[in-house]
Enzyme design. Sequence first.
Site, PDB file in Angstrom:
ATOM      1  N   ALA A   1       0.705  -1.118  -0.065  1.00 44.60           N
ATOM      2  CA  ALA A   1       0.031  -0.041   0.039  1.00 44.60           C
ATOM      3  C   ALA A   1       0.842   1.281   0.174  1.00 44.60           C
ATOM      4  O   ALA A   1       1.931   1.309   0.670  1.00 44.60           O
ATOM      5  CB  ALA A   1      -0.964   0.014   1.038  1.00 44.60           C
ATOM      6  N   PRO A   2       0.376   2.453  -0.575  1.00 43.00           N
ATOM      7  CA  PRO A   2      -0.798   2.494  -1.375  1.00 43.00           C
ATOM      8  C   PRO A   2      -0.942   1.914  -2.673  1.00 43.00           C
ATOM      9  O   PRO A   2      -1.957   1.989  -3.491  1.00 43.00           O
ATOM     10  CB  PRO A   2      -0.937   4.038  -1.404  1.00 43.00           C
ATOM     11  CG  PRO A   2       0.537   4.463  -1.625  1.00 43.00           C
ATOM     12  CD  PRO A   2       1.314   3.732  -0.681  1.00 43.00           C
ATOM     13  N   GLY A   3       0.143   1.323  -3.488  1.00 47.07           N
ATOM     14  CA  GLY A   3       0.095   0.804  -4.530  1.00 47.07           C
ATOM     15  C   GLY A   3       0.782   1.363  -5.761  1.00 47.07           C
ATOM     16  O   GLY A   3       0.690   0.833  -6.884  1.00 47.07           O
TER      17      GLY A   3
ATOM     18  N   LYS B   1       3.988   0.771  -6.548  1.00 52.00           N
ATOM     19  CA  LYS B   1       4.960  -0.095  -7.132  1.00 52.00           C
ATOM     20  C   LYS B   1       4.069  -1.500  -7.790  1.00 52.00           C
ATOM     21  O   LYS B   1       4.095  -1.941  -8.541  1.00 52.00           O
ATOM     22  CB  LYS B   1       5.907  -0.737  -5.991  1.00 52.00           C
ATOM     23  CG  LYS B   1       6.884   0.512  -5.950  1.00 52.00           C
ATOM     24  CD  LYS B   1       7.992   0.106  -4.909  1.00 52.00           C
ATOM     25  CE  LYS B   1       9.132   1.442  -4.729  1.00 52.00           C
ATOM     26  NZ  LYS B   1       8.402   2.076  -3.701  1.00 52.00           N
TER      27      LYS B   1
ATOM     28  N   GLU C   1      -0.874  -5.901   2.143  1.00 52.62           N
ATOM     29  CA  GLU C   1      -0.736  -5.022   3.081  1.00 52.62           C
ATOM     30  C   GLU C   1      -1.278  -5.369   4.190  1.00 52.62           C
ATOM     31  O   GLU C   1      -2.332  -5.731   4.444  1.00 52.62           O
ATOM     32  CB  GLU C   1      -1.463  -3.494   2.496  1.00 52.62           C
ATOM     33  CG  GLU C   1      -1.542  -2.386   3.391  1.00 52.62           C
ATOM     34  CD  GLU C   1      -0.025  -2.097   3.881  1.00 52.62           C
ATOM     35  OE1 GLU C   1       0.887  -1.917   3.195  1.00 52.62           O
ATOM     36  OE2 GLU C   1      -0.219  -1.882   5.073  1.00 52.62           O
TER      37      GLU C   1
ATOM     38  N   ASP D   1      -0.494 -10.763   7.475  1.00 52.39           N
ATOM     39  CA  ASP D   1       1.021 -10.606   8.343  1.00 52.39           C
ATOM     40  C   ASP D   1       1.846 -11.438   7.280  1.00 52.39           C
ATOM     41  O   ASP D   1       1.664 -12.549   6.718  1.00 52.39           O
ATOM     42  CB  ASP D   1       0.889 -11.257   9.459  1.00 52.39           C
ATOM     43  CG  ASP D   1       2.094 -11.116  10.278  1.00 52.39           C
ATOM     44  OD1 ASP D   1       3.042 -11.565   9.838  1.00 52.39           O
ATOM     45  OD2 ASP D   1       2.288 -10.355  11.378  1.00 52.39           O
TER      46      ASP D   1
ATOM     47  N   ASP E   1       9.180  -3.645  -0.397  1.00 46.29           N
ATOM     48  CA  ASP E   1       9.332  -2.242  -0.410  1.00 46.29           C
ATOM     49  C   ASP E   1       9.106  -2.046   1.337  1.00 46.29           C
ATOM     50  O   ASP E   1       8.038  -1.424   1.539  1.00 46.29           O
ATOM     51  CB  ASP E   1       8.304  -1.460  -1.173  1.00 46.29           C
ATOM     52  CG  ASP E   1       8.355  -0.116  -1.272  1.00 46.29           C
ATOM     53  OD1 ASP E   1       9.507   0.501  -0.538  1.00 46.29           O
ATOM     54  OD2 ASP E   1       7.548   0.333  -1.733  1.00 46.29           O
TER      55      ASP E   1
ATOM     56  N   CYS F   1      12.942   3.872   1.307  1.00 49.20           N
ATOM     57  CA  CYS F   1      12.987   5.243   0.647  1.00 49.20           C
ATOM     58  C   CYS F   1      14.037   5.981   1.849  1.00 49.20           C
ATOM     59  O   CYS F   1      13.667   6.907   2.276  1.00 49.20           O
ATOM     60  CB  CYS F   1      11.829   5.815   0.493  1.00 49.20           C
ATOM     61  SG  CYS F   1      10.771   5.890   2.057  1.00 49.20           S
TER      62      CYS F   1
HETATM   63  N1  SAM Z   1       5.188  -0.263  -2.174  1.00 46.77           N
HETATM   64  C1  SAM Z   1       4.097   0.869  -1.533  1.00 46.77           C
HETATM   65  C2  SAM Z   1       3.976   1.977  -2.822  1.00 46.77           C
HETATM   66  O1  SAM Z   1       4.865   1.742  -3.789  1.00 46.77           O
HETATM   67  O2  SAM Z   1       3.040   2.267  -2.881  1.00 46.77           O
HETATM   68  C3  SAM Z   1       4.932   1.634  -0.378  1.00 46.77           C
HETATM   69  C4  SAM Z   1       4.918   0.814   0.766  1.00 46.77           C
HETATM   70  S1  SAM Z   1       5.433   1.455   2.241  1.00 46.77           S
HETATM   71  C5  SAM Z   1       7.140   1.889   1.949  1.00 46.77           C
HETATM   72  C6  SAM Z   1       5.522   0.160   3.249  1.00 46.77           C
HETATM   73  C7  SAM Z   1       4.391  -0.510   3.630  1.00 46.77           C
HETATM   74  O3  SAM Z   1       4.411  -1.587   4.574  1.00 46.77           O
HETATM   75  C8  SAM Z   1       3.246   0.331   4.343  1.00 46.77           C
HETATM   76  O4  SAM Z   1       2.030   0.371   3.775  1.00 46.77           O
HETATM   77  C9  SAM Z   1       2.849  -0.438   5.668  1.00 46.77           C
HETATM   78  O5  SAM Z   1       1.703  -0.130   6.129  1.00 46.77           O
HETATM   79  C10 SAM Z   1       3.770  -1.735   5.420  1.00 46.77           C
HETATM   80  N2  SAM Z   1       3.721  -2.455   6.689  1.00 46.77           N
HETATM   81  C11 SAM Z   1       4.196  -1.838   7.921  1.00 46.77           C
HETATM   82  N3  SAM Z   1       4.637  -2.944   8.783  1.00 46.77           N
HETATM   83  C12 SAM Z   1       4.760  -3.969   8.037  1.00 46.77           C
HETATM   84  C13 SAM Z   1       4.868  -5.257   8.501  1.00 46.77           C
HETATM   85  N4  SAM Z   1       5.505  -5.585   9.599  1.00 46.77           N
HETATM   86  N5  SAM Z   1       4.970  -6.198   7.428  1.00 46.77           N
HETATM   87  C14 SAM Z   1       4.500  -5.595   6.170  1.00 46.77           C
HETATM   88  N6  SAM Z   1       4.284  -4.560   5.856  1.00 46.77           N
HETATM   89  C15 SAM Z   1       4.039  -3.777   6.882  1.00 46.77           C
END
Ligand code: SAM
Length: 472
Positions: free
Chosen positions: A122-124, A126, A144, A171, A189, A242
């Site tokens: 999320a938010p999507g 990639k 997500e 998870d 990501d 990032c």
């Molecule tokens: N890939 C997304 C994009 O391009 O729009 C951005 C992803 S963002 C960097 C990381 C995501 O990992 C967040 O949406 C967050 O809610 C989720 N996240 C947080 N903790 C996590 C966990 N323990 N396991 C998996 N995802 C997690």
Amino acid sequence: MMSNMISLPEQFKKRMERMLADEYDGFIESYDEPAVRSVRISMMRTRGKDIEKLASYITGMPAPEEVSWCPNAFYYTDDAAPGKLALHDAGVFYIQEASAMYPVTVLGIDGSGLKVLDLCAAPGGKTTQIADLMDSSGLLVANEIIPSRADILSENVERMGASNVLVVNEDPMALAKRFPAYFDRILVDAPCSGEGMFRKNPEAVNEWSPENVKMCAKRQKMLLTCASSMLAEGGRIVYCTCTFSPEEDEGAIESFLAENPGFALAGQHRLYPHTHRGEGHFAAVLCRASDLSSAAGCSGRASGPISDSARKKGGFSPKGGRKQFDDALLRSFLEDTLRPGSTVRQTIENCQERLISFGDSLYLAPAAMPDISGLKIKRAGLKLGTFKKNRFEPDHALSHVLGPDDVYNCIDLDPDGDEIRNYLSGLTISCSADIRGWCLIAAGSFGTGWGKASSSTVRNHYPAGIRRRAFR
Ligand code: SAM
């Protein structure tokens, strides 16, 4: 040394100075520049269109600069507001930070029928970029962990007309148990300390601390371990963040490799705001060590054991199931609404085994569908519609994979006109008296939603949750 508007944490600055040495001044000076803005135009949705003309319209610039590492992506300036355009609602483009487009370009989406996982999706941005490169083939699982963010992910997948995506809210450990050695490509990501967000989102500075960097690094290692167990032979993982913190970038990779000698690093790269036109990203490509040394390198493909056993079991069967719906209602909708030459109609008619019902809802599942029983699923491919009493009602998602040539009735509106604004705000629009029944509403020829016509008016079926309150 110059000062900058954003008050950067002292410990962050000291570390960056150690890391960058001679380049440090250039890096710090980049914080005096405005954040870089960019859009990625969907290749899937704009096939056969004049991309330069579209890019110029979307960015409001006669000849916008292209993002050099990503096809169909262009920079725009603060004067433009692409998010306000009707073509945004139509899913013609995604507003995505330029350096965030880099990791998908090294994921190797280079064949049809790949099984791909986007673990933190999320938010999507990639996910929709991967889906665009996959061009509706194979399977893309977009996961997500946070339910509300999984809903936003699902909406963006729908808006961008991606039909091969399974949106999952799990998870990563639950996914790892379900999909051992299954995916050909995995994108991690990872949630990170967001040092590359400081210019775009100065509040990220307040959330930064050395303790948070450590906490993120620990979580990133867990995510990489989960991802590695889901990688099929010959597959590839792209890990990205990032942030610039070595602990979360090279350090996370080193610590993973130290504990997983079966894996090897195929390459890693960092984009800084002073070296690349973007906010900054890190990406590393990981393969199984045996694949790295073999002739196939990182680009081979393989099927995992789950896929084979799932296929034998008949695959996907959570609460819903295959073919528990009224065929006649679907057939009558298809015959009345979609032209025989439409690819979507042909796929529905020729791939009946991919039709899956959940209660009253009907989906066209991705071509390679795994067993997802017991998983929290937000979207199981392309939602075609819902069976109501004595009729089949098309879903909004279906409108985003169609164009005027696919349907008998299309009202193709000027993307800058009042009528599309009225439509996107939920108002009734008018039509010629000879149009009756379901019609595709298009913005500049891009399917945007549905309406139902009778007596020269079109009842608005644009979903209430995404209607525009005010337009420009
Ligand atoms: N890939 C997304 C994009 O391009 O729009 C951005 C992803 S963002 C960097 C990381 C995501 O990992 C967040 O949406 C967050 O809610 C989720 N996240 C947080 N903790 C996590 C966990 N323990 N396991 C998996 N995802 C997690």
